[in-house]
Design an enzyme around this catalytic site. Sequence first.
Site, mmCIF file in Angstrom:
data_model
loop_
_atom_site.group_PDB
_atom_site.id
_atom_site.type_symbol
_atom_site.label_atom_id
_atom_site.label_comp_id
_atom_site.label_asym_id
_atom_site.label_seq_id
_atom_site.Cartn_x
_atom_site.Cartn_y
_atom_site.Cartn_z
ATOM 1 N N THR A 57 32.250 42.737 45.007
ATOM 2 C CA THR A 57 32.377 43.353 43.595
ATOM 3 C C THR A 57 32.298 42.158 42.627
ATOM 4 O O THR A 57 32.362 40.879 43.075
ATOM 5 C CB THR A 57 33.717 44.070 43.527
ATOM 6 O OG1 THR A 57 34.736 42.882 43.239
ATOM 7 C CG2 THR A 57 34.090 44.929 44.468
ATOM 8 N N ASP A 58 32.129 42.369 41.263
ATOM 9 C CA ASP A 58 32.538 41.513 40.548
ATOM 10 C C ASP A 58 33.850 41.643 40.057
ATOM 11 O O ASP A 58 34.783 42.607 40.505
ATOM 12 C CB ASP A 58 31.425 41.912 39.319
ATOM 13 C CG ASP A 58 31.222 40.604 38.588
ATOM 14 O OD1 ASP A 58 32.072 39.644 38.279
ATOM 15 O OD2 ASP A 58 30.367 40.707 37.558
ATOM 16 N N TRP A 59 34.354 40.648 38.986
ATOM 17 C CA TRP A 59 35.618 40.556 38.458
ATOM 18 C C TRP A 59 36.275 41.854 38.363
ATOM 19 O O TRP A 59 36.183 42.412 37.149
ATOM 20 C CB TRP A 59 35.673 39.803 37.530
ATOM 21 C CG TRP A 59 36.830 39.193 36.826
ATOM 22 C CD1 TRP A 59 38.003 39.645 36.042
ATOM 23 C CD2 TRP A 59 37.692 37.923 37.332
ATOM 24 N NE1 TRP A 59 38.955 38.675 36.051
ATOM 25 C CE2 TRP A 59 38.674 37.652 36.564
ATOM 26 C CE3 TRP A 59 36.963 36.965 38.338
ATOM 27 C CZ2 TRP A 59 39.417 36.633 36.983
ATOM 28 C CZ3 TRP A 59 38.040 35.772 38.639
ATOM 29 C CH2 TRP A 59 39.186 35.728 37.761
ATOM 30 N N ALA A 60 37.462 42.286 39.115
ATOM 31 C CA ALA A 60 38.257 43.479 38.915
ATOM 32 C C ALA A 60 37.842 44.523 38.807
ATOM 33 O O ALA A 60 38.105 45.809 38.091
ATOM 34 C CB ALA A 60 39.157 43.158 37.796
ATOM 35 N N ASP A 61 36.441 44.709 39.219
ATOM 36 C CA ASP A 61 35.542 46.169 39.050
ATOM 37 C C ASP A 61 36.055 47.079 39.754
ATOM 38 O O ASP A 61 35.716 48.343 39.516
ATOM 39 C CB ASP A 61 34.141 45.972 39.158
ATOM 40 C CG ASP A 61 33.586 45.196 38.159
ATOM 41 O OD1 ASP A 61 34.092 45.672 37.035
ATOM 42 O OD2 ASP A 61 32.566 44.443 38.057
#
Length: 794
Positions: free
Chosen positions: A326-330
């Site tokens: 994932t990307d950051w906190a997605d």
Amino acid sequence: MKHNWTKGIASLALCAVLYGFNTPDISNPEKNTEEIEMIVNSNLTIDEKVEKILHQLSLEEKVGQMTQVTLDVITKGESRFASDEPLKLDKKLLEEAIVKYKIGSVLNTANNRARTTDKWNEVISQIQKVAMKEIGVPVLYGVDAIHGTTYTAGATFFPQQIGMAATWNTELNRQGASVTAYETRASSIPWDFSPVLDMGRNPAWPRIWETYGEDVYLTSQMGIAAIDGYEGENNDLSDKTKVASCIKHFLGYGSERSGKDRTPSYLPEIELREHYLPSYKAAIDAGAHTIMINSGIINGTPVHASYKYLTKLLKEELGFKGLVVTDWADIENLHNRDKVADTHKEAVKKSINAGIDMSMVPYNFKFAEMLVELVNEGEVPMSRIDDAVRRVLKVKMELGLFETPYPSKGDYPKFGSKEHEQIAYNAASESITLLKNNENILPLKKGTKVFVAGPNANSMRTLNGGWTYSWQGEKVEEFAQDYNTILEAVQNKLGKENVAFASGVEYNHEGLYHEEKNIDIDAAVKASEGSDVILLCLGENTYTETPGNLHDLYISQNQRKLAEALAKTGKPVVLILNEGRPRLISQFEEDMAAVVHTYLPGNFGGDALADILVGEVNPSGKLPYSYPMYPNALGTYDHKPSEASEKMEGMYDYNSSLPFQYPFGFGLSYTTFDYSDIKISRNEITPYHDFTVSVTVKNTGDVEGKEVVQLYTKDLYASITPDNKRLRRFEKVNLKPGESKVVEFTLNGKDLAFVAENLKWTVEAGEFKIMIGDQSASLNVTKTVEFEKIYFEN
């Protein structure tokens, strides 16, 4: 006797493990790590080792492998969002992360700042020692090293991706990626979240400078070169100078309707597949090991929750066998922002079942807790967990992390070397693009007295952009004191006695990234009085992602006023653009004698620019995007015929809906090139035929120079309105004065395909136009062929 007896038991244990007779002994972690070590040291293949290690892990350990936290979470500090300085790991927090939650990955730096290679080695060695002792599986550490090793002091920094695209030199891009891999691995980090293969087709998008521009073929070729540089020949990650690449952000990121970061996209399937998917397919075919997912929403569905895109398209149709992160906190954003999951736990369920393999959490361990619960409750199948962990383990195994979790500090003598710096300088000099040069004001004549102005004139920060020593690039000045700003480089080249300076406008580094301060245009005008030529350095301050969102694509009004005031002095003004996206300059461009685009050229951008200004280097960059003229006339070169009326090849009517300031692929030189004698090996083909196109290119000036030979095709008529033209091949050649070269390209009928209404790649019978420079020829396709069905079944 005791020693031999122990060895015998170990041999029996090894046989049991290798042939599948053992089950993991969760109550005895030491035994578990010993068995994993035996597997690693066996003669099994990598895939066989991965299966055996997977068999040794408990559910909690498997879920831990799918969990990634940021470094601040395990360092000493008042909170998990900030660390003390000097940086030190917190033993209790590290044990919580690895002993309790079994985490398998860490990313990022602490306190958003660069570290020395010694500090990186110290920190990552400590993390790996705990992981190997407690689990027997090394941590996979990753960073965004997108134009050099972002978070390492002393690393070599290259032009940002948009500048590398402007070189139109894939070999330079490969070399830059290879240096970045070497210096990232020297920092004990084996995983690089790069390259960005999103399409830069919306000039307002704040991440356009992280892309290779608007064209899918140019992006694909640059992406392939980057992966070759990062991962090496045959993608052999056992080479300790290489890293696992991470292509990002799958899929359609940058197509936001608003131009604002992480806002919704509405993409027809034809558009998505023809202009946004091929760069990822090319990178997957090139062997990229990992992929990061688009943080945004396509047609109402967050990509992180899309089984259609993550499993059916990415893993099944494209056959991607690597790690999906994932990307950051997605995953949290599915609940917090996108409102498609009514709880965080539901968000975890949706994303993992959709096809996510690792969660960039990044600040807590709730993901791990909730995913264990979901498996025990039957909401996430164990087969999905095993598939994800298998992908994680394979990357770690191929990187050789089980055998060498962290490198020796002395293994990388070329870190920050002159050899690496020369490659960075070469890239900067080939990226800089001459867009206008009235009356050949450039190169500057010997003895010219110049006045330098503008907020970008004396800033290393603006030369580098974001993702440089820190996320937003605001710490560049602290780490880049040994390099030359534009002003310093010009002073070094012309002599301080011939160079005057007054900024006229400055950026407010303490405030919002778009704010300006110390505006004194009158003082700048007065300071220019003794000069022959004005070098006006305009553009943008550093930014990336949401902090870079803007409402007005015009260059700031303060900078516009400065340009207009200096133009009124009657002195020739050379406009030097230093910006991450094409800020509009049509309000004053006609008053500029010359325009030079530097993009974000890195630490050696000032030196490269100065060499170009005095003629020691002949500019050879070409635009990787269409430079718009007005905010309501944004578009790309491969537009539909109804979007623009052409008055001549490559240029557009003022009344057209797309009056570009400068077209895609455009760039001037200090010499001239002539094209002649275009030839096609066959005038008729089927969609299966290879054919060649050649053209003679001659340097008709008196200066040695490099020219980018660009081949375009134009489908004259099709069942779906064809694009204006499409880039199909390019090659950069160097020619001495008077020298000619025949440049030949090999194509296949499939290169003429488009995505038809039925979502199949199709080559239709009919006439095509082949164009190189001012040369063109006709090609006839004799039959229509639909190729493999690329659309997945719902």
